[in-house]
Design a protein around this motif. Structure first.
Motif, PDB file in Angstrom:
ATOM      1  N   THR A 143       0.829  -1.313  -0.346  1.00  0.00           N
ATOM      2  CA  THR A 143      -0.317  -0.024  -0.135  1.00  0.00           C
ATOM      3  C   THR A 143       0.599   1.328   0.357  1.00  0.00           C
ATOM      4  O   THR A 143       2.062   1.550   0.774  1.00  0.00           O
ATOM      5  CB  THR A 143      -0.780   0.104   0.893  1.00  0.00           C
ATOM      6  OG1 THR A 143      -1.869  -0.770   1.156  1.00  0.00           O
ATOM      7  CG2 THR A 143      -2.088   1.778   1.459  1.00  0.00           C
ATOM      8  N   ASP A 145       0.899   4.820   0.084  1.00  0.00           N
ATOM      9  CA  ASP A 145       0.510   6.509   0.893  1.00  0.00           C
ATOM     10  C   ASP A 145       1.323   7.599  -0.205  1.00  0.00           C
ATOM     11  O   ASP A 145       2.657   7.822  -0.204  1.00  0.00           O
ATOM     12  CB  ASP A 145       0.154   6.710   1.762  1.00  0.00           C
ATOM     13  CG  ASP A 145      -0.430   5.486   2.640  1.00  0.00           C
ATOM     14  OD1 ASP A 145      -1.078   5.265   2.680  1.00  0.00           O
ATOM     15  OD2 ASP A 145      -0.311   4.968   4.010  1.00  0.00           O
ATOM     16  N   GLN A 147       1.543  11.441  -0.910  1.00  0.00           N
ATOM     17  CA  GLN A 147       0.733  13.476  -1.359  1.00  0.00           C
ATOM     18  C   GLN A 147       0.374  13.720  -2.820  1.00  0.00           C
ATOM     19  O   GLN A 147       2.417  13.994  -3.056  1.00  0.00           O
ATOM     20  CB  GLN A 147       1.752  14.576   0.195  1.00  0.00           C
ATOM     21  CG  GLN A 147       0.562  13.730   1.683  1.00  0.00           C
ATOM     22  CD  GLN A 147       1.383  14.583   2.024  1.00  0.00           C
ATOM     23  OE1 GLN A 147       2.606  15.690   2.035  1.00  0.00           O
ATOM     24  NE2 GLN A 147       1.325  14.449   3.474  1.00  0.00           N
ATOM     25  N   THR A 186      -4.803  -0.872  -7.374  1.00  0.00           N
ATOM     26  CA  THR A 186      -5.698  -0.323  -7.320  1.00  0.00           C
ATOM     27  C   THR A 186      -6.182   1.653  -6.193  1.00  0.00           C
ATOM     28  O   THR A 186      -4.684   1.461  -5.195  1.00  0.00           O
ATOM     29  CB  THR A 186      -7.257  -1.579  -6.453  1.00  0.00           C
ATOM     30  OG1 THR A 186      -6.238  -2.698  -6.429  1.00  0.00           O
ATOM     31  CG2 THR A 186      -7.842  -0.972  -5.571  1.00  0.00           C
ATOM     32  N   ILE A 187      -7.128   2.290  -6.779  1.00  0.00           N
ATOM     33  CA  ILE A 187      -6.681   3.158  -6.192  1.00  0.00           C
ATOM     34  C   ILE A 187      -7.898   2.827  -4.788  1.00  0.00           C
ATOM     35  O   ILE A 187      -8.717   2.739  -4.774  1.00  0.00           O
ATOM     36  CB  ILE A 187      -7.461   4.204  -6.786  1.00  0.00           C
ATOM     37  CG1 ILE A 187      -6.597   4.371  -8.819  1.00  0.00           C
ATOM     38  CG2 ILE A 187      -7.515   5.799  -6.480  1.00  0.00           C
ATOM     39  CD1 ILE A 187      -7.455   5.148  -9.097  1.00  0.00           C
ATOM     40  N   THR A 188      -6.969   3.371  -3.620  1.00  0.00           N
ATOM     41  CA  THR A 188      -7.660   2.605  -2.965  1.00  0.00           C
ATOM     42  C   THR A 188      -8.120   4.130  -1.912  1.00  0.00           C
ATOM     43  O   THR A 188      -9.057   3.488  -0.893  1.00  0.00           O
ATOM     44  CB  THR A 188      -7.160   2.289  -1.244  1.00  0.00           C
ATOM     45  OG1 THR A 188      -5.467   2.915  -1.383  1.00  0.00           O
ATOM     46  CG2 THR A 188      -6.322   0.908  -2.075  1.00  0.00           C
ATOM     47  N   SER A 189      -7.638   5.116  -1.790  1.00  0.00           N
ATOM     48  CA  SER A 189      -8.521   6.367  -1.941  1.00  0.00           C
ATOM     49  C   SER A 189      -7.610   7.783  -3.002  1.00  0.00           C
ATOM     50  O   SER A 189      -6.723   7.280  -3.716  1.00  0.00           O
ATOM     51  CB  SER A 189      -7.904   7.118   0.055  1.00  0.00           C
ATOM     52  OG  SER A 189      -6.858   6.945  -0.302  1.00  0.00           O
ATOM     53  N   ALA A 190      -7.927   8.790  -2.541  1.00  0.00           N
ATOM     54  CA  ALA A 190      -7.848  10.038  -2.906  1.00  0.00           C
ATOM     55  C   ALA A 190      -6.405  10.211  -3.133  1.00  0.00           C
ATOM     56  O   ALA A 190      -5.275  10.586  -3.216  1.00  0.00           O
ATOM     57  CB  ALA A 190      -7.858  11.106  -2.723  1.00  0.00           C
ATOM     58  N   SER A 191      -5.114   9.190  -1.777  1.00  0.00           N
ATOM     59  CA  SER A 191      -4.052   9.488  -1.469  1.00  0.00           C
ATOM     60  C   SER A 191      -4.054   8.204  -1.312  1.00  0.00           C
ATOM     61  O   SER A 191      -2.337   7.704   0.012  1.00  0.00           O
ATOM     62  CB  SER A 191      -3.634  10.356  -0.257  1.00  0.00           C
ATOM     63  OG  SER A 191      -4.562   9.861   0.841  1.00  0.00           O
ATOM     64  N   SER A 192      -4.104   7.142  -1.693  1.00  0.00           N
ATOM     65  CA  SER A 192      -2.988   5.762  -1.535  1.00  0.00           C
ATOM     66  C   SER A 192      -3.508   5.161  -2.618  1.00  0.00           C
ATOM     67  O   SER A 192      -4.866   4.906  -3.302  1.00  0.00           O
ATOM     68  CB  SER A 192      -3.592   5.267  -0.369  1.00  0.00           C
ATOM     69  OG  SER A 192      -5.039   4.594  -0.086  1.00  0.00           O
ATOM     70  N   ARG A 194      -2.913   0.335  -3.555  1.00  0.00           N
ATOM     71  CA  ARG A 194      -2.390  -1.052  -3.586  1.00  0.00           C
ATOM     72  C   ARG A 194      -2.197  -1.407  -4.765  1.00  0.00           C
ATOM     73  O   ARG A 194      -2.366  -1.650  -5.814  1.00  0.00           O
ATOM     74  CB  ARG A 194      -3.697  -1.725  -3.708  1.00  0.00           C
ATOM     75  CG  ARG A 194      -3.404  -3.180  -2.423  1.00  0.00           C
ATOM     76  CD  ARG A 194      -4.207  -3.576  -1.786  1.00  0.00           C
ATOM     77  NE  ARG A 194      -5.334  -4.204  -2.518  1.00  0.00           N
ATOM     78  CZ  ARG A 194      -6.200  -3.958  -2.126  1.00  0.00           C
ATOM     79  NH1 ARG A 194      -6.644  -2.488  -1.757  1.00  0.00           N
ATOM     80  NH2 ARG A 194      -7.341  -3.858  -2.409  1.00  0.00           N
TER      81      ARG A 194
END
Length: 443
Positions: A143, A145, A147, A186-192, A194
């Motif tokens: 994963t 993370d 910015q 996989t786009i897991t969030s706007a800032s992470s 996988r």
């Protein structure tokens, strides 16, 4: 400068000089320029019609200074020093005007890389590297993370490299892949994100015969594009140290069924030890070493690629190698030897014990062998618990049937090396535990 245009064009001896110097708080130079005004007819910055060197509508010269080499480990302070010297007279003078401006730059930063975990007796830091042209069954991922600047809407490129511990590239897993176009990211969030780092759709191209490294890392780099159509690339971010597992040397005899994901994954040092002891594998067949990524195969060990389960040194079966059947055949032979005094049975048991003694001693005395686990013999209606080990060490075994003491001798006693162990778990196979400190698990 008032020396321009008349006196400069005349190449007057009153050739004013000036300099501009930018340096850090520790004195390291960032930018320096010095000129005599007469030279600026020909070299940058050249004179303009208004007696200055400014360009365009702003009348300024803009220099972009890269200070990143000075801020790798800590912040720094920039200092600006300018000077102009009038030569020979003060009637016409030269001046320098300059300033430092810090501009906001779009920066994409990877802030953390978190590995996944697997079902293992170890710590999930072992990663199997398939032979060239092969893929994984079980997939591993990290994963990431990050910015990103507000001017970037999404990450549009991902680069992942498999590297050795010195940063040399072993293989490129993802080469500027768009996450929206990949099933392995996989786009897991706007800032992470996988990101899968194992081989699934595409095969390995790592040279593995024999393996050259033990310690590996995964390198990650992300990219995005700003609203102004400027590509922004992150700095490289490397995972922590991981240990590689490799398929065992080709051509060695195997016994037992194969586990999903395969079960012959070994460390670099184990691979080399197995190669250098090729004569051993003419005597015993290998069952398993470690699962893919050191996955739990149902053992209480095998998490480092340094534990090797094998068949017995003596096969009592006529047409196959099967550990449990071989052990039960030994039970039957021992029972016949005690109850009936069957000569063939006694000969088979004697042969099993004699060869096992010799081979256990030879194997256990190898400097790389930490422990050797062997059969002990489970109790039956006739045989006592530990009957195999008693035969191995004392050379004889007694049992009582209908009040009659029965005894079989196989000849002499044997002193087992101190690193030979015995238990019921290993009645149907042997376990060679190698000493990790003695293996060439480097670099």
């Amino acid at each position: 400068s008032q020396e321009y245009p008349f006196w400069v064009n005349q190449q007057s001896i009153y050739n004013d000089v000036w300099f501009l110097f930018v340096y850090t708080s520790t004195g390291s130079p960032v930018h320096f320029i010095a000129r005599a005004v007469n030279s600026q007819l020909f070299v940058f910055p050249t004179w303009q019609t208004n007696s200055s060197t400014g360009y365009g509508t702003t009348g300024q010269i803009i220099e972009n200074l890269d200070v990143s080499p000075f801020t790798i480990y800590s912040d720094t302070t920039l200092n600006l020093l300018v000077s102009a010297t009038n030569i020979g007279d003060s009637a016409v003078h030269t001046s320098v005007s300059a300033s430092l401006v810090i501009e906001e730059v779009d920066v994409l930063t990877i802030t953390k890389v978190t590995p996944d975990s697997v079902e293992t007796q170890g710590d999930s830091t072992f990663y199997s590297i398939p032979n060239s042209g092969e893929t994984h069954f079980f997939q591993r991922s990290f994963t990431i993370d990050f910015q990103k600047p507000d001017s970037c809407s999404i990450i549009n490129k991902v680069k992942v490299e498999l590297q050795d511990n010195s940063g040399n590239i072993l293989d490129t897993i993802h080469n500027d892949v768009n996450p929206l176009e990949s099933t392995e990211i996989t786009i897991t969030s706007a800032s992470s994100l996988r990101i899968q780092v194992t081989y699934d759709g595409s095969a390995s191209s790592v040279s593995t015969g024999p393996p050259t490294v033990h310690t590996i890392r995964y390198s990650f780099r992300l990219s995005c594009t700003t609203d102004s159509d400027i590509d922004v690339v992150s700095e490289e971010f490397k995972s922590g140290e991981k240990s590689a597992l490799w398929r065992m040397p080709d051509g060695l005899s195997r016994v037992g069924g194969r586990d999903v994901g395969l079960d012959d994954w070994c460390s670099k040092g184990t691979y080399e030890w197995m190669q250098s002891n090729s004569a051993l594998w003419q005597k015993i067949s290998i069952n398993d070493i470690s699962g893919e990524h050191a996955l739990d195969l149902g053992h209480e060990s095998h998490q480092y690629g340094t534990d090797i389960s094998t068949y017995h040194f003596v096969n009592l079966l006529s047409d196959e190698q099967q550990g449990t059947k071989n052990y039960l055949q030994l039970v039957e032979k021992m029972t016949l030897a005690l109850l009936l005094g069957d000569e063939d049975a006694i000969a088979s048991v004697t042969n099993f014990i004699t060869i096992s003694r010799t081979e256990y001693t030879s194997l256990a005395n190898m400097p790389e062998v930490q422990l050797l686990f062997t059969p002990t013999g489970k109790s039956t209606q006739l045989l006592k618990q530990g009957w195999i080990w008693e035969l191995m060490t004392t050379g004889s075994l007694s049992a009582i049937s209908d009040g009659v003491v029965l005894t079989v001798s196989v000849g002499g006693t044997w002193t087992a090396p101190s690193n030979v162990r015995h238990n019921n778990v290993h009645n149907n196979h042997l376990l060679i535990k190698l000493k990790r400190s003695m293996l060439n698990d480097s670099p």
